[in-house]
Design a protein around this motif. Structure first.
Motif, mmCIF file in Angstrom:
data_model
loop_
_atom_site.group_PDB
_atom_site.id
_atom_site.type_symbol
_atom_site.label_atom_id
_atom_site.label_comp_id
_atom_site.label_asym_id
_atom_site.label_seq_id
_atom_site.Cartn_x
_atom_site.Cartn_y
_atom_site.Cartn_z
ATOM 1 N N TYR A 143 0.633 -1.273 -0.043
ATOM 2 C CA TYR A 143 0.040 0.304 -0.078
ATOM 3 C C TYR A 143 0.662 0.940 -0.305
ATOM 4 N N GLY A 144 0.256 2.347 -0.357
ATOM 5 C CA GLY A 144 0.837 3.334 -0.115
ATOM 6 C C GLY A 144 1.071 4.769 -0.989
ATOM 7 N N TYR A 145 -0.190 4.364 -1.970
ATOM 8 C CA TYR A 145 -0.159 5.842 -2.655
ATOM 9 C C TYR A 145 -1.782 5.795 -3.092
ATOM 10 N N ILE A 146 -1.700 6.753 -4.059
ATOM 11 C CA ILE A 146 -3.752 6.857 -4.539
ATOM 12 C C ILE A 146 -4.432 5.551 -4.841
ATOM 13 N N ASN A 147 -3.534 5.196 -5.553
ATOM 14 C CA ASN A 147 -3.743 4.406 -7.302
ATOM 15 C C ASN A 147 -3.196 2.997 -6.364
ATOM 16 N N ASP A 148 -3.184 2.909 -5.415
ATOM 17 C CA ASP A 148 -3.152 0.954 -4.652
ATOM 18 C C ASP A 148 -4.004 0.297 -4.731
ATOM 19 N N SER A 149 -3.667 -0.638 -5.297
ATOM 20 C CA SER A 149 -5.567 -1.392 -5.459
ATOM 21 C C SER A 149 -5.414 -2.769 -4.201
ATOM 22 N N ASN A 150 -5.320 -2.499 -3.184
ATOM 23 C CA ASN A 150 -5.008 -3.169 -2.174
ATOM 24 C C ASN A 150 -6.019 -2.033 -0.656
ATOM 25 N N SER A 282 -0.367 3.348 11.008
ATOM 26 C CA SER A 282 -0.539 4.099 10.982
ATOM 27 C C SER A 282 -0.133 5.651 10.237
ATOM 28 N N GLU A 283 1.278 4.962 10.523
ATOM 29 C CA GLU A 283 1.568 6.222 10.266
ATOM 30 C C GLU A 283 1.584 6.667 8.085
ATOM 31 N N GLY A 284 2.213 4.981 7.622
ATOM 32 C CA GLY A 284 1.752 5.242 6.592
ATOM 33 C C GLY A 284 -0.331 5.301 5.804
ATOM 34 N N LEU A 285 -0.520 4.735 6.721
ATOM 35 C CA LEU A 285 -2.206 5.104 6.710
ATOM 36 C C LEU A 285 -2.486 6.777 5.954
ATOM 37 N N LYS A 286 -1.574 7.514 7.717
ATOM 38 C CA LYS A 286 -2.219 8.921 7.785
ATOM 39 C C LYS A 286 -1.344 9.841 6.492
ATOM 40 N N ILE A 287 -0.488 9.169 5.901
ATOM 41 C CA ILE A 287 -0.050 9.698 4.902
ATOM 42 C C ILE A 287 -1.071 9.108 3.139
ATOM 43 N N GLU A 288 -1.797 8.196 3.177
ATOM 44 C CA GLU A 288 -2.186 8.135 1.855
ATOM 45 C C GLU A 288 -3.662 8.620 1.807
ATOM 46 N N ILE A 289 -4.078 8.088 3.617
ATOM 47 C CA ILE A 289 -5.694 8.556 3.713
ATOM 48 C C ILE A 289 -5.298 10.342 3.179
ATOM 49 N N TYR A 292 -6.158 10.390 0.124
ATOM 50 C CA TYR A 292 -7.256 9.956 -0.902
ATOM 51 C C TYR A 292 -8.284 11.368 -0.644
ATOM 52 N N LEU A 293 -7.713 12.341 0.816
ATOM 53 C CA LEU A 293 -9.528 13.262 0.682
ATOM 54 C C LEU A 293 -8.334 13.933 -0.024
#
Length: 297
Positions: A143-150, A282-289, A292-293
């Motif tokens: 994960y880790g980018y706006i258009n990942d498939s996961n 949590s750190e990685g998700l914050k970046i991706e979210i 996304y937002l």
């Protein structure tokens, strides 16, 4: 010379950023598609040669491998046999293959094809009596980018659904890995020239249950989500019905089945051998979210 495949892909871009940040010296040859965005390559300041070609074309791969001593294969596992055959033919010293932990799945459709590919690679090397160094890197769910498939699929679902179905209490364990950590790991292995063979899992910092993962996403999004447990058997039945209803166009059967399977793996060997240290989820998700937002607002 270093040959790289998949450098314009997701984790490949992070690998390129590591090469740039560390001012990699030496010639690099990158195989790209005709329609690939090579802006980062063109502005990298590195000694990079771009070659447009088809990774499935054995003749092309044999030619492009000339003069290469190390390969970083980030593109699909399905090109690994053609690539290995070319590497052996050209006496390449070291091949680093980015494969998958999917090979460990108990579901044959998720693992047998991967096992078959690696058996073919072993056969090519054995029959040629090659002394090539072969390294497998196995990321978990990336994960880790706006258009990942996961992860982005999960983020969108949690964002839109207040009543959220999860399979079997969401007890199965995952260990998602951020693409940024993969880019660093590829570079770390590349620079460790003493590592000539090995099989390394590249997983996230620590395991997390599916339910806790959804809760963390919900928390970061600032949503109130109610989770409803769905028995695995019912989930599989619904997936089979959907496949029949759509005449096979939508097939989520294996994806649902694997939601009842633990997919967490230790990266201890990678940490010991090349100092692999992934960021927290949590750190990685914050970046991706956050990305996304910005996109949906």
């Amino acid at each position: 010379m270093l040959l790289v495949t998949g450098i314009t892909g997701h984790s490949g871009r992070y690998f390129l950023q590591e090469l740039i940040r560390n001012k990699y010296e030496g010639p690099i040859r990158c195989i790209v598609r005709e329609n690939s965005d090579t802006t980062l390559i063109d502005n990298s300041g590195l000694n990079i040669e771009k070659v447009v070609g088809d990774l499935e074309n054995q003749e092309f791969m044999d030619e492009v491998m000339s003069g290469v001593n190390t390969v970083m294969h980030i593109a699909s596992i399905f090109y690994s046999v053609t690539l290995t055959r070319a590497a052996v033919k050209n006496d390449v010293k070291r091949v680093i293959l980015v494969h998958t932990t999917g090979i460990y799945s108990k579901y044959k459709s998720a693992s047998e094809e991967y096992k078959g590919i690696e058996k073919s690679i072993d056969k090519i090397i054995k029959e040629s009596n090659s002394t090539i160094g072969l390294i497998y890197l196995r990321p978990t769910m990336i994960y880790g980018y706006i258009n990942d498939s996961n992860m982005i699929v999960f983020i969108k679902m949690v964002d839109r659904l207040r009543l959220f179905p999860i399979i079997d209490q969401g007890r199965n364990l995952l260990q998602p890995v951020n693409g940024r950590d993969l880019g660093k790991a590829y570079y770390q292995v590349l620079k460790k020239s003493n590592i000539m063979s090995g099989d390394y899992i590249l997983s996230g910092e620590s395991p997390i249950s599916m339910k806790e993962l959804f809760r963390l996403i919900s928390q970061i999004l600032g949503k109130k989500t109610t989770f409803i447990s769905v028995p695995l058997a019912l989930g599989v039945f619904m997936a089979k019905f959907l496949k029949v209803f759509t005449l096979g166009k939508v097939d989520y059967i294996e994806r649902v089945q694997r939601m009842g399977e633990d997919r967490s793996f230790s990266h201890k060997s990678a940490t010991e051998d090349f100092d692999y240290e992934p960021m927290s989820l949590s750190e990685g998700l914050k970046i991706e979210i956050e990305e996304y937002l910005k996109k949906v607002q």
